[in-house]
Design a protein around this motif. Sequence first.
Motif, short mmCIF file in Angstrom:
data_model
loop_
_atom_site.label_atom_id
_atom_site.label_comp_id
_atom_site.label_asym_id
_atom_site.label_seq_id
_atom_site.Cartn_x
_atom_site.Cartn_y
_atom_site.Cartn_z
N THR A 73 23.11 -65.12 -16.01
CA THR A 73 23.51 -64.02 -16.88
C THR A 73 23.52 -64.40 -18.35
OG1 THR A 73 25.79 -64.67 -16.57
CG2 THR A 73 25.00 -62.93 -15.13
N SER A 74 23.18 -65.66 -18.69
CA SER A 74 23.43 -66.11 -20.06
C SER A 74 22.54 -65.41 -21.09
CB SER A 74 23.25 -67.61 -20.17
OG SER A 74 21.93 -67.92 -19.76
N ASP A 75 21.51 -64.72 -20.63
CA ASP A 75 20.60 -64.10 -21.57
C ASP A 75 20.93 -62.64 -21.88
OD1 ASP A 75 18.59 -65.12 -23.03
OD2 ASP A 75 16.98 -64.27 -21.80
N ASP A 76 21.89 -62.06 -21.19
CA ASP A 76 22.13 -60.64 -21.47
C ASP A 76 23.05 -60.47 -22.69
OD1 ASP A 76 24.74 -60.80 -20.48
OD2 ASP A 76 24.07 -60.40 -18.44
N LEU A 77 23.10 -59.21 -23.16
CA LEU A 77 23.84 -58.95 -24.39
C LEU A 77 25.33 -59.24 -24.25
CD1 LEU A 77 22.10 -55.67 -25.61
CD2 LEU A 77 22.46 -57.72 -26.99
N LEU A 78 25.87 -58.97 -23.07
CA LEU A 78 27.30 -59.21 -22.88
C LEU A 78 27.60 -60.70 -23.06
CD1 LEU A 78 29.94 -57.79 -22.14
CD2 LEU A 78 29.52 -58.41 -19.75
N SER A 79 26.78 -61.56 -22.48
CA SER A 79 27.01 -63.01 -22.63
C SER A 79 26.86 -63.43 -24.08
CB SER A 79 26.02 -63.79 -21.78
OG SER A 79 26.21 -63.46 -20.45
N ARG A 80 25.91 -62.81 -24.76
CA ARG A 80 25.72 -63.18 -26.17
C ARG A 80 26.91 -62.75 -27.02
NH1 ARG A 80 19.40 -61.69 -26.60
NH2 ARG A 80 18.66 -63.45 -25.38
N LEU A 81 27.45 -61.58 -26.71
CA LEU A 81 28.63 -61.14 -27.45
C LEU A 81 29.80 -62.08 -27.17
CD1 LEU A 81 28.43 -57.25 -26.92
CD2 LEU A 81 28.12 -58.48 -29.08
N LEU A 82 29.92 -62.53 -25.91
CA LEU A 82 31.03 -63.44 -25.57
C LEU A 82 30.86 -64.80 -26.23
CD1 LEU A 82 31.40 -62.46 -21.82
CD2 LEU A 82 33.23 -62.36 -23.51
N ALA A 83 29.60 -65.17 -26.45
CA ALA A 83 29.35 -66.50 -27.05
C ALA A 83 29.40 -66.46 -28.58
CB ALA A 83 27.97 -67.00 -26.60
N ALA A 84 29.39 -65.26 -29.17
CA ALA A 84 29.31 -65.16 -30.64
C ALA A 84 30.58 -65.74 -31.28
CB ALA A 84 29.14 -63.70 -31.03
N ARG A 85 30.40 -66.40 -32.44
CA ARG A 85 31.54 -66.97 -33.18
C ARG A 85 31.43 -66.59 -34.65
NH1 ARG A 85 32.78 -67.40 -28.78
NH2 ARG A 85 33.41 -69.19 -27.55
N ASP A 86 32.57 -66.27 -35.29
CA ASP A 86 32.50 -65.94 -36.71
C ASP A 86 32.56 -67.22 -37.55
OD1 ASP A 86 35.13 -66.72 -36.83
OD2 ASP A 86 35.95 -64.69 -36.91
N GLU A 87 32.64 -67.04 -38.89
CA GLU A 87 32.58 -68.21 -39.77
C GLU A 87 33.69 -69.21 -39.49
OE1 GLU A 87 32.74 -66.54 -43.64
OE2 GLU A 87 30.56 -66.24 -43.75
N GLU A 88 34.82 -68.69 -38.97
CA GLU A 88 35.93 -69.61 -38.67
C GLU A 88 35.94 -70.00 -37.20
OE1 GLU A 88 39.45 -67.69 -40.22
OE2 GLU A 88 38.23 -67.19 -41.99
N ASP A 89 34.80 -69.84 -36.57
CA ASP A 89 34.60 -70.24 -35.19
C ASP A 89 35.47 -69.44 -34.19
OD1 ASP A 89 33.04 -71.77 -33.52
OD2 ASP A 89 34.65 -73.22 -33.18
N ARG A 90 35.84 -68.22 -34.61
CA ARG A 90 36.63 -67.39 -33.69
C ARG A 90 35.72 -66.47 -32.90
NH1 ARG A 90 40.20 -64.24 -37.82
NH2 ARG A 90 38.11 -64.19 -38.65
N PRO A 91 35.96 -66.34 -31.58
CA PRO A 91 35.16 -65.40 -30.78
C PRO A 91 35.73 -63.98 -30.92
CG PRO A 91 36.74 -66.51 -29.37
CD PRO A 91 36.96 -67.05 -30.77
N LEU A 92 34.98 -63.01 -30.45
CA LEU A 92 35.53 -61.66 -30.32
C LEU A 92 36.51 -61.67 -29.14
CD1 LEU A 92 32.08 -59.81 -30.52
CD2 LEU A 92 33.95 -59.43 -32.15
N SER A 93 37.58 -60.88 -29.25
CA SER A 93 38.51 -60.80 -28.11
C SER A 93 37.84 -59.98 -27.01
CB SER A 93 39.80 -60.10 -28.56
OG SER A 93 39.51 -58.73 -28.79
N PRO A 94 38.35 -60.07 -25.75
CA PRO A 94 37.74 -59.25 -24.67
C PRO A 94 37.68 -57.76 -25.03
CG PRO A 94 39.20 -60.88 -23.72
CD PRO A 94 39.36 -60.99 -25.22
N LYS A 95 38.72 -57.24 -25.69
CA LYS A 95 38.71 -55.82 -26.06
C LYS A 95 37.60 -55.55 -27.10
CE LYS A 95 40.40 -51.62 -27.18
NZ LYS A 95 39.22 -50.91 -27.65
N GLU A 96 37.45 -56.49 -28.05
CA GLU A 96 36.39 -56.33 -29.06
C GLU A 96 35.01 -56.41 -28.41
OE1 GLU A 96 38.30 -58.03 -33.23
OE2 GLU A 96 37.60 -59.47 -31.75
N VAL A 97 34.87 -57.31 -27.44
CA VAL A 97 33.58 -57.40 -26.75
C VAL A 97 33.31 -56.09 -26.02
CG1 VAL A 97 32.32 -58.52 -24.86
CG2 VAL A 97 33.61 -59.90 -26.49
#
Length: 458
Positions: free
Chosen positions: A231-255
């Motif tokens: 599943t690592s190539d789908d958009l959901l996985s990419r959103l879960l893997a995304a990190r902002d400048e301070e290395d913070r991920p999106l929360s599950p609700k934001e994803v």
Amino acid sequence: MSLSAPPLRPVRGPRGLTRPLGNLFAFGKDPLGFLTRLRDEFGDAVTWSLGPRRSLFLSHPEHIMEMLAGREHTFDILEIGWAFKQITGRSVILSKGEDWRRKRSLVQPTVRPRQVRAYAATMVDCAGAAADAWREGERIDVREQMALITQRVVLRTLFGNDLGEQTGALGAAMDVAGQAVGAELRGIGLFLPAWVRTPSRRALLRAVATMDTEVHRLIEARLSAPGDTETSDDLLSRLLAARDEEDRPLSPKEVRDEAVTLWAAGHETTSTALTWAVHLLSRTPTARARLEAELDAVLAGRPPTIDDYERLVWTQQIVKEALRLYPPVWLVPAVARPGATLGGTRVPAGTIVWCSQWTTHRDPRWFPRPDEFRPERWDADAPQAVPDHAWFPFGGGPRTCLGARFAQVEAALVLATLAQRCRLDLPAAEVAPRAALLLQPSVPLMATVRGRAPAPVH
Ligand code: HEM
């Protein structure tokens, strides 16, 4: 070709009724005709009132681009309605300021051209599967079938193959939600307070609950099995893997909010573009013949891949021209902040500034014989180049559509896959557009399927 920006000299447009109604009824009755009259009778910058708010309607591409480009600091997005927010939550599409910047920077990399490459095979597969189910001589509802294809594409690119039996239920939930957004814009829904529960609002909330349950289940599953290569190539996985400048991920609700937004923003827009392209091709045999010749020459009977995309030049021009004549998103508003200017002229704070793809794309100054479907106007050596910014089906500036590349690749590859196998013949009658949330055909387009054999391979 770039145009020079003229000074902005707003002219007072039709008075309409007394405030707070203004031109509300005239606009609501025939929005496309009303905006075209503003352009033709009053000029490039027209002040008018829609409801209680002061509005400014722009028709010159350079003013339009200045406004679109100013949406980070000078203009805000206009928030209207209750329904759309229930679907998208606080995602990139409705957020502002620093919150928007962070979300945009996290979502954008997931739909970059390199990522879109990985989804091309899914686009071709989904179109092929739809065409496989059609029989020679059968009549199909073009809008319904195009929506089926783009719905499958977006669900598979977002969630991989994890949805299984839930695909149908989720697709149906998004359809109900989309209808509720459309109903709100057409009726009195826009003026109802948030706490009122009409049947349409209740149906929307049930549909959103169905989507939430399933999307949260998928998010939980990914979080509990990180790194699953399936599943690592789908958009959901990419959103879960995304990190902002301070290395913070999106929360599950934001994803959840971003995933559902990509889904809501991406599927009906693209299926609407495809529906119009089928309509236009059926009415223009020369353009269709050139399309078939290109497909036979480039593909020689095999399904298209992303590597063919750049070589499907005529196919891409058909998509561009269909987006010009029938832009699915036909109106973009913004709200002036204090100190806003356009073309060197001050725009009072709070003014709603509007621009319309419909009127600009059909302006004879930029597009000779504007109402004709002529994909050849996009030829690299066309005698009259289209001015920069006169074509903006995906908006522009910092808030330009995040899925523009995804949508253009999808539309071209789906069209190529279908046109390679069959012709979709529609009755010759003119079809008027209906300006709802998107610019849709006003009547169902029932096409007859005619198989076609690809030219022999030499
Ligand atoms: C033919 C298909 C499409 C059309 C005509 C279209 C059109 C647009 C337009 C006009 C905007 C507003 C741009 C602006 O305000 O300047 C927009 C925004 C957006 N679109 Fe699309 N779109 C299409 C497909 C897609 C797809 C496939 C996706 C996702 C995969 C997508 C995701 C988005 C998002 C997330 C935004 C909000 C961006 C922001 O506010 O920062 N769209 N789209």
